[in-house]
Structures are given as C-alpha cells and as structure tokens.
Design an enzyme around this catalytic site. Structure first.
Site, PDB file in Angstrom:
ATOM      1  CG  ASP A   1     -10.210  -0.686 -22.044  1.00 38.56           C
ATOM      2  OD1 ASP A   1     -11.352  -1.024 -22.371  1.00 38.56           O
ATOM      3  OD2 ASP A   1      -9.247  -1.463 -21.958  1.00 38.56           O
TER       4      ASP A   1
ATOM      5  CD  GLU B   1       1.624  -4.831  10.114  1.00 39.89           C
ATOM      6  OE1 GLU B   1       1.632  -3.772   9.481  1.00 39.89           O
ATOM      7  OE2 GLU B   1       0.580  -5.398  10.489  1.00 39.89           O
TER       8      GLU B   1
ATOM      9  N   PRO C   1       0.817  -1.215   0.000  1.00 39.83           N
ATOM     10  CG  PRO C   1      -0.279  -1.230   2.065  1.00 39.83           C
ATOM     11  CD  PRO C   1       0.590  -2.059   1.182  1.00 39.83           C
TER      12      PRO C   1
ATOM     13  NE  ARG D   1      -8.969  -5.826 -20.316  1.00 36.07           N
ATOM     14  CZ  ARG D   1      -9.165  -4.649 -20.898  1.00 36.07           C
ATOM     15  NH1 ARG D   1      -8.278  -3.691 -20.752  1.00 36.07           N
ATOM     16  NH2 ARG D   1     -10.222  -4.415 -21.634  1.00 36.07           N
TER      17      ARG D   1
HETATM   18  C1  LIG Z   1      -1.536  -5.887   5.920  1.00 30.87           C
HETATM   19  S1  LIG Z   1      -0.658  -5.419   4.505  1.00 30.87           S
HETATM   20  C2  LIG Z   1       0.692  -4.517   5.184  1.00 30.87           C
HETATM   21  C3  LIG Z   1       0.336  -3.126   5.480  1.00 30.87           C
HETATM   22  C4  LIG Z   1       1.485  -2.297   5.996  1.00 30.87           C
HETATM   23  N1  LIG Z   1       1.458  -2.255   7.421  1.00 30.87           N
HETATM   24  C5  LIG Z   1       1.337  -0.873   5.457  1.00 30.87           C
HETATM   25  O1  LIG Z   1       0.527  -0.117   5.982  1.00 30.87           O
HETATM   26  O2  LIG Z   1       1.978  -0.579   4.439  1.00 30.87           O
HETATM   27  C6  LIG Z   1       0.076  -6.919   3.972  1.00 30.87           C
HETATM   28  C7  LIG Z   1       0.420  -6.987   2.525  1.00 30.87           C
HETATM   29  O3  LIG Z   1      -0.743  -6.878   1.737  1.00 30.87           O
HETATM   30  C8  LIG Z   1      -0.425  -6.327   0.487  1.00 30.87           C
HETATM   31  N2  LIG Z   1      -1.266  -5.138   0.272  1.00 30.87           N
HETATM   32  C9  LIG Z   1      -2.184  -4.650   1.139  1.00 30.87           C
HETATM   33  N3  LIG Z   1      -2.811  -3.580   0.634  1.00 30.87           N
HETATM   34  C10 LIG Z   1      -2.292  -3.379  -0.595  1.00 30.87           C
HETATM   35  C11 LIG Z   1      -2.524  -2.410  -1.613  1.00 30.87           C
HETATM   36  N4  LIG Z   1      -3.405  -1.424  -1.462  1.00 30.87           N
HETATM   37  N5  LIG Z   1      -1.813  -2.510  -2.754  1.00 30.87           N
HETATM   38  C12 LIG Z   1      -0.903  -3.484  -2.927  1.00 30.87           C
HETATM   39  N6  LIG Z   1      -0.627  -4.417  -1.982  1.00 30.87           N
HETATM   40  C13 LIG Z   1      -1.312  -4.375  -0.832  1.00 30.87           C
HETATM   41  C14 LIG Z   1       1.069  -6.049   0.494  1.00 30.87           C
HETATM   42  O4  LIG Z   1       1.730  -7.155  -0.073  1.00 30.87           O
HETATM   43  C15 LIG Z   1       1.337  -5.924   1.975  1.00 30.87           C
HETATM   44  O5  LIG Z   1       2.682  -6.156   2.293  1.00 30.87           O
END
Ligand SMILES: C[S@@+](CC[C@H](N)C(=O)[O-])C[C@H]1O[C@@H](n2cnc3c(N)ncnc32)[C@H](O)[C@@H]1O
Length: 269
Positions: A172, A115, A88, A157
């Site tokens: 698109d 995390e 994220p 795609r």
């Molecule tokens: C619980 S999340 C970790 C969140 C982390 N504490 C942070 O706030 O950045 C666990 C994993 O989910 C994935 N993930 C969660 N949300 C995501 C998003 N919006 N985009 C891409 N990957 C995501 C990533 O691989 C991340 O390491």
C-alpha cells in the site's frame, strides 16, 4: 479487538455493519459497540451542549454526559482502552498511527459535534489513560463520525485475518517496508485490452524482478507528481542505485545534506 464509539448520531456508524468491517464483526474479529451519548444526558431534552465560556459562536459539548459515558464504557471492559478523540486540531492520522492503533486491544472513539468537547474531559482522561487527539486532514467537518469511519476502516484492514490476502496491505501507499514513503503506482486487471488501451508489457513478462522494478519506478513517478514532500523528507539511505537513476530521470537529485529535491524543472514525470 474491541471498539467503542460514543456519539449523538449512532445511526451515522451504520456503515460499520458493511463490507470488510461488517464481516470482521460477524466473524468475531471485531467487537464494535456504538453508544448514544444522550443516554447519559439527564434533563428533559437530553441536552449535550451549552454556550462557550468567553463568548463566541457555536456550542460546546458539556463535560458531564461525556464523563458519565466514558466512565461507563471504561468500567464495562477489562484493562484500559486507548481513547481516540477526533479533532481537526489533533495530530495527523497516518498509516503509521493506524498500524500502532491496530496493535491495541481496545479503542474508544469520541466523535464530537458543535465546536467540540469541553477541554476538561480530555484532561481528565488524559491524566490516567492513553488519549490521542487525531485529525484526518486539514479541513473541518461538521462532526467526528466520518473521521471515525475512516480511522476504523484503516485500522481494521490491518488486523490479522481481516483482509482475504494477508499480503494485500504490504505494498500500500505509505506501508512501512519495501515501498516506504512512496505512493503505490497504477494497477491493472483483465481484459488485456480495453477501449484500445493495453497494459504495460512488463506486467505480462512473468519476470518478477523487472515487474518489481517497474512498480517502484511508477511509484516514484506518482510520488514526485502528487506528493513531492514525501521524497523530500525521505531518508536517502532508502534509495538504491536504480532509485537514484529514476529520480534523476524525473529531475530530482541529492542536495548538500544528501536529501533529494527537484534539480531540474519539468523533466519527464
Ligand atoms: C465543527 S468541528 C469543530 C471544529 C473546531 N471549531 C476546530 O476548529 O477545531 C466538530 C467536530 O467534528 C470533528 N472533526 C471535524 N473535522 C475533523 C478532522 N479534520 N479530523 C477529525 N475530526 C474532525 C471533531 O470531532 C470536531 O470536534
């Protein structure tokens, strides 16, 4: 194109056997390999996480299994992959990035849990490979597998020969070109009347110019309503006379810098 995914939930990637991506795999256009990260965790419990340095809640994915897994995947192929790290805190995944990644011969995805992954893994591979930290949106999921499914579908795609009609992604939403920076407008199919609802006459006119104009006007309506930020940041040079007329009807006009913004509230949308 080759795609590798390293995950502790290989079964989560099963949808890659279905529909468009599944067919592309079956045809040999996509070589997808899903790997279980725990295969590179050597203790009795195949542990892949540990407590965070500095304290705090949650667990962090250990560097050793990721390092061994990525070394092994990288050594198994020709050339160097682009490594896509879903997080994220990454750069937004956009259609533009999907297009860029669709032109690479080999992508390796590293969906995490807990995390996230020990930072040193990203640094280690970032020193010698193209590593992209990518977010699919401003929300936090429990793991990166769903983001990988999203990204792979958007990328696959775009590959030549994957969509039945090569023109399908030209109009698109977000596609570079004719509809640049606009959302796609509404679409209709047969029957011509359903539950008392018809379809816009222009779509039956056979007049390609008028249909194209109508589609673009509808794209403006939808973009103004749902994603006004796209119009605000669009290069005004992309708007022709008719576009400007439509924007004016919708209550939008150019500001001092030429970019468009709302100038009248709640005009017809
Ligand atoms: C619980 S999340 C970790 C969140 C982390 N504490 C942070 O706030 O950045 C666990 C994993 O989910 C994935 N993930 C969660 N949300 C995501 C998003 N919006 N985009 C891409 N990957 C995501 C990533 O691989 C991340 O390491």
């Amino acid at each position: 194109m080759r795609l590798d995914v390293v995950t502790i939930f290989p079964e989560y990637l099963e949808p890659l056997n279905v529909s468009l991506v599944g067919k592309a795999r079956a045809r040999g256009q996509l070589d997808v390999r899903v790997h279980d990260l725990r295969a590179w965790a050597h203790d009795k419990h195949n542990t892949v996480d540990d407590t965070p340095y500095g304290g705090g809640p949650g667990m962090v994915m250990k560097p050793e299994p990721w390092g061994e897994a990525l070394d092994s995947v990288i050594e198994s192929g020709e050339g160097q992959p682009v490594i896509v790290v879903p997080t994220p805190s990454g750069r937004p995944f956009t259609q533009e990035l999907a297009v860029e990644l669709s032109e690479k011969p080999w992508l390796v995805f590293t969906p995490a849990r807990y995390e996230g992954i020990d930072r040193r893994v990203i640094e280690e591979y970032g020193d010698r490979l193209d590593v992209r930290e990518v977010s699919i949106g401003d929300y936090v999921l429990a793991g990166g597998e769903a983001p990988v499914l999203v990204m792979v579908e958007a990328i696959a795609r775009l590959l030549p020969g994957v969509l039945g009609n090569a023109e399908s992604h030209r109009d698109d939403s977000f596609a570079p070109g004719a509809m640049a920076d606009l959302l796609e407008g509404p679409v209709y199919t047969k029957p011509p009347e359903w539950r008392g609802r018809g379809i816009p006459d222009v779509l039956l006119s056979g007049h390609h110019g008028k249909i194209a104009r109508w589609r673009r006007d509808e794209a403006f309506r939808r973009t103004v309503r749902n994603r006004p930020d796209l119009i605000e940041r669009a290069d005004p040079a992309a708007f022709d006379k008719k576009d400007r007329e439509m924007l004016s009807i919708l209550g939008w006009g150019p500001g001092p810098d030429g970019r468009f913004g709302r100038v009248a509230p709640d005009v017809e949308e």
